[in-house]
Enzyme design. Structure first.
Site, mmCIF file in Angstrom:
data_model
loop_
_atom_site.group_PDB
_atom_site.id
_atom_site.type_symbol
_atom_site.label_atom_id
_atom_site.label_comp_id
_atom_site.label_asym_id
_atom_site.label_seq_id
_atom_site.Cartn_x
_atom_site.Cartn_y
_atom_site.Cartn_z
ATOM 1 N N CYS A 181 0.991 -1.234 -0.152
ATOM 2 C CA CYS A 181 -0.035 -0.039 -0.138
ATOM 3 C C CYS A 181 1.005 1.051 0.050
ATOM 4 O O CYS A 181 0.473 2.259 -0.856
ATOM 5 C CB CYS A 181 -1.127 -0.184 1.183
ATOM 6 S SG CYS A 181 -0.175 0.103 2.802
ATOM 7 N N HIS A 234 -2.117 1.323 7.117
ATOM 8 C CA HIS A 234 -2.768 1.171 5.461
ATOM 9 C C HIS A 234 -2.981 2.412 5.084
ATOM 10 O O HIS A 234 -3.520 3.422 5.765
ATOM 11 C CB HIS A 234 -3.862 0.344 5.653
ATOM 12 C CG HIS A 234 -4.388 -0.145 4.307
ATOM 13 N ND1 HIS A 234 -3.934 -0.947 3.392
ATOM 14 C CD2 HIS A 234 -5.527 0.425 3.389
ATOM 15 C CE1 HIS A 234 -4.307 -0.969 2.350
ATOM 16 N NE2 HIS A 234 -5.228 -0.288 2.251
ATOM 17 N N HIS A 286 -5.902 1.355 -4.106
ATOM 18 C CA HIS A 286 -5.176 0.851 -2.749
ATOM 19 C C HIS A 286 -4.532 -0.363 -3.062
ATOM 20 O O HIS A 286 -5.116 -1.121 -3.969
ATOM 21 C CB HIS A 286 -5.738 1.038 -1.321
ATOM 22 C CG HIS A 286 -6.692 -0.057 -1.191
ATOM 23 N ND1 HIS A 286 -6.987 -0.711 -0.172
ATOM 24 C CD2 HIS A 286 -7.733 -0.383 -1.933
ATOM 25 C CE1 HIS A 286 -8.025 -1.424 -0.055
ATOM 26 N NE2 HIS A 286 -8.416 -1.174 -1.247
#
Length: 186
Positions: A98, A146, A158
């Site tokens: 990510c 994240h 993502h």
């Protein structure tokens, strides 16, 4: 000290949390001093569903100029990576995690970002979730591990995790209570 648990308001909206004083993310100082300030709308539409309700996060189009041409270049780069595998620790060009995806996307736009998601959370200006625009970074989980790139209309690009593929989907796909904040770079 743990970050406070988010609970939906009576209308089902999720609260927006902002740093209490300096605007710095609490991870740097170990603080858990967050105040609930602005409402965060309930689940947004995915690419398979209806549009986002008026007034909800992401009601602007990707053509809005708030983040300008650099954000557009970052978004174009990220969109070109959709379908590539998510691999923990990968930094491209064949696969990403990510943080390396957002790092590479903004690098393509001429903006240098740190390698990790928690460090990227300190790289720009913290903004309310109600003000996110295409190109802003969204951070998830108490430890901000994240990150996704907001694309507009309640969606983000993502790398969801190992064994999955880079995709554009709802900002709520990680979990409604997982979102912790947003940062604007440009």
């Amino acid at each position: 000290m743990a970050w406070p648990q988010q609970q939906p308001a009576a209308d089902g909206a999720w609260p927006q949390q902002q740093p209490a004083d300096s605007g710095a993310w609490p991870l740097q100082t170990g603080e858990a001093a967050w105040q609930q300030q602005q409402p965060f709308p309930g689940p947004a539409a995915t690419t398979d569903g209806p549009g986002t309700p008026a007034g909800a996060v992401g009601t602007v189009s990707a053509a809005d100029p708030v983040n300008g041409p650099k954000a557009e270049r970052a978004l174009d780069f990220a969109r070109a990576q959709t379908g590539r595998p998510c691999v923990m620790g990968a930094t491209g060009p064949d696969s990403y995690d990510c943080a390396s995806l957002t790092q590479a996307a903004w690098k393509a736009a001429g903006v240098a970002l740190p390698r990790s998601a928690p460090d990227q959370a300190n790289a720009g200006t913290v903004i309310p979730l109600s003000s996110v625009q295409p190109g802003d970074l969204l951070f998830f989980h108490d430890d901000l591990t994240h990150v996704g790139l907001y694309t507009g209309n309640g969606l983000m690009i993502h790398a969801p995790g190992p064994g999955r593929y880079i995709r554009e989907e709802s900002v709520h796909s990680v979990g409604e209570s997982a979102i912790r904040g947003a940062v604007r770079l440009a």
